[in-house]
Design an enzyme around this catalytic site. Structure first.
Site, PDB file in Angstrom:
ATOM      1  N   ARG A 264     -10.964  -0.174  14.571  1.00  0.00           N
ATOM      2  CA  ARG A 264     -10.758   0.637  13.374  1.00  0.00           C
ATOM      3  C   ARG A 264     -11.717   0.149  12.297  1.00  0.00           C
ATOM      4  NH1 ARG A 264      -4.711   1.065  10.947  1.00  0.00           N
ATOM      5  NH2 ARG A 264      -5.340  -0.997  10.207  1.00  0.00           N
TER       6      ARG A 264
ATOM      7  N   LYS B 244       0.843  -1.200   0.000  1.00  0.00           N
ATOM      8  CA  LYS B 244       0.000   0.000   0.000  1.00  0.00           C
ATOM      9  C   LYS B 244       0.877   1.249   0.000  1.00  0.00           C
ATOM     10  CE  LYS B 244      -0.467  -0.219   4.983  1.00  0.00           C
ATOM     11  NZ  LYS B 244      -1.208  -0.879   6.057  1.00  0.00           N
TER      12      LYS B 244
ATOM     13  N   TYR C 154      16.862  28.843  11.197  1.00  0.00           N
ATOM     14  CA  TYR C 154      15.640  29.529  11.631  1.00  0.00           C
ATOM     15  C   TYR C 154      15.439  29.394  13.129  1.00  0.00           C
ATOM     16  CZ  TYR C 154      14.059  30.053   6.801  1.00  0.00           C
ATOM     17  OH  TYR C 154      13.935  30.395   5.490  1.00  0.00           O
TER      18      TYR C 154
ATOM     19  N   MET D  50      13.315  24.118   4.605  1.00  0.00           N
ATOM     20  CA  MET D  50      12.564  23.485   3.515  1.00  0.00           C
ATOM     21  C   MET D  50      13.486  22.691   2.588  1.00  0.00           C
ATOM     22  SD  MET D  50      10.083  25.233   0.680  1.00  0.00           S
ATOM     23  CE  MET D  50       8.873  25.856   1.811  1.00  0.00           C
TER      24      MET D  50
END
Ligand SMILES: *Cc1c(COP(=O)(O)O)cnc(C)c1O
Length: 356
Positions: free
Chosen positions: A130, A35, A252, A300
């Site tokens: 689930r 999957k 950052y 990023m």
């Protein structure tokens, strides 16, 4: 030239890991779980490396159709069954095995005609809450399916929430055993149960993450004795090197402050490549045989590492973010996640190279 980042998929290691699983499960058959585009590896490109499997388990009807069109003629299991009654047209046409977890799916099967009887995996909710039928309604569901001429093979399917712990399967397995009978094949083992709970193997196992060489528990030490090999290496290069003084900060938010003079390197890999932004200072990055700690915030497109103790590292040096030299589990653990998520999150912009 493109950015120097790429992911390498080691096809031979996929084949190898399948053979390791084969040894673990003996006579049981193996669903290779593919999957999420084969856990980020690419179904289309990797399925042939796993062609010695007994079947492929996937999620999406389109992935199933792709596999058929690529030439796989063996069993294909839809792990969550179908999402709409009309999907049964394709299930019939492409001869797919489907999970059934809700009453509306039984109704849909009952109302349809099939070319040949379909195989169904009837999901039992053994405590995960689930998907699946409750234990008290399970026999009735089976009886209903047994009465349908359009239904062939019926398999009891259930899923463990805690197969990575010693006692995690005890209660659900006990419950499952009360519902097993001669009419049913049984398929309940995921990777954790495949490795650590042989009593759950029965007719078929459903192994996912261990095919890709990562640990179901999230801890690499837990599979260190299993001979599984990494199937995905994320690598890039150093694109800048700086000497900084004590008191200077990095990245950052100035989240890291140097306590002494340091040599640092900027790597062309960031969260837009799928590297976890939450990876903290200290997360290992492999450079020339050494683990160099990440420093400060992941950007990023870039991240920064400490190379103070690497004497011969230059610009252009290759680094490994995870893979053959640095277990993906070790990186995931630092970032408070699991190898599964990192593999699946590999970004589209990262070129994938398939290696034999
Ligand atoms: C994903 C999945 C698996 C495989 O899980 P792993 O932990 O990767 O082995 C097995 N069964 C079902 C129903 C799944 O959704």
């Amino acid at each position: 030239m493109p950015r120097p980042i790429s992911a390498v998929i080691h096809l031979q290691n996929l084949t190898h890991n399948l053979s390791v699983i084969r040894q673990q499960v003996g006579a049981a058959k193996i669903w290779s779980v593919m999957k999420a585009d084969a856990y980020g590896h690419g179904i289309k490109q990797v399925w042939q490396a796993l062609a010695a499997t007994d079947g492929f388990a996937i999620l999406d009807l389109n992935e199933a159709i792709l596999l058929r069109e690529e030439g796989w003629q063996g069993p294909i299991l839809l792990l969550e069954g179908f999402f709409h009654p009309t999907d049964l047209l394709q299930i019939n046409h492409y001869k797919l095995t489907t999970a059934v977890h809700s009453t509306w799916q039984l109704d849909a099967i009952e109302q349809r005609v099939f070319d040949t009887p379909i195989s169904v995996y009837v999901k039992l909710n053994s405590g995960m809450n689930r998907l699946g039928f409750k234990p008290e309604e399970y026999r009735q569901v089976i009886n209903r399916l047994l009465a349908m001429e359009s239904v062939g093979n019926i398999t009891l399917m259930s899923h463990f929430a805690n197969s990575d712990t010693q006692n995690g399967i005890e209660a659900p397995h006990h419950l499952i055993k009360t519902l097993i009978d001669d009419n049913l094949s049984v398929c309940i083992a995921n990777s954790g149960a495949t490795l650590w709970h042989p009593s759950t193997h029965y007719d078929w196992v459903r192994s996912g993450i261990i095919l890709y060489g990562a640990s179901p528990s999230g801890k690499w030490q837990d599979i260190a004795d299993k001979q599984l090999k990494a199937t995905m290496t994320l690598r890039s290069q150093i694109i800048a090197i700086h000497d900084i003084n004590a008191g200077e900060t990095i990245g950052y938010g100035s989240r890291f402050t140097a306590q002494q003079p340091m040599k640092i390197a900027t790597v062309a890999c960031g969260y837009a490549d799928g590297y976890p932004r939450h990876a903290p200072t200290g997360t290992p990055v492999w450079v020339k045989g050494e683990r160099c700690p990440l420093l400060g915030a992941v950007s990023m497109d870039m991240l920064t590492i400490d190379i103070s103790h690497c004497s011969t590292v230059n610009i252009g040096e290759e680094v490994e973010l995870w893979g053959q030299n640095l277990p993906i589990d070790d990186v995931a653990q630092c970032a408070n996640t699991i190898g599964y998520e990192l593999m699946c999150a590999l970004a589209k912009r990262v070129p994938i190279i398939y290696e034999d």
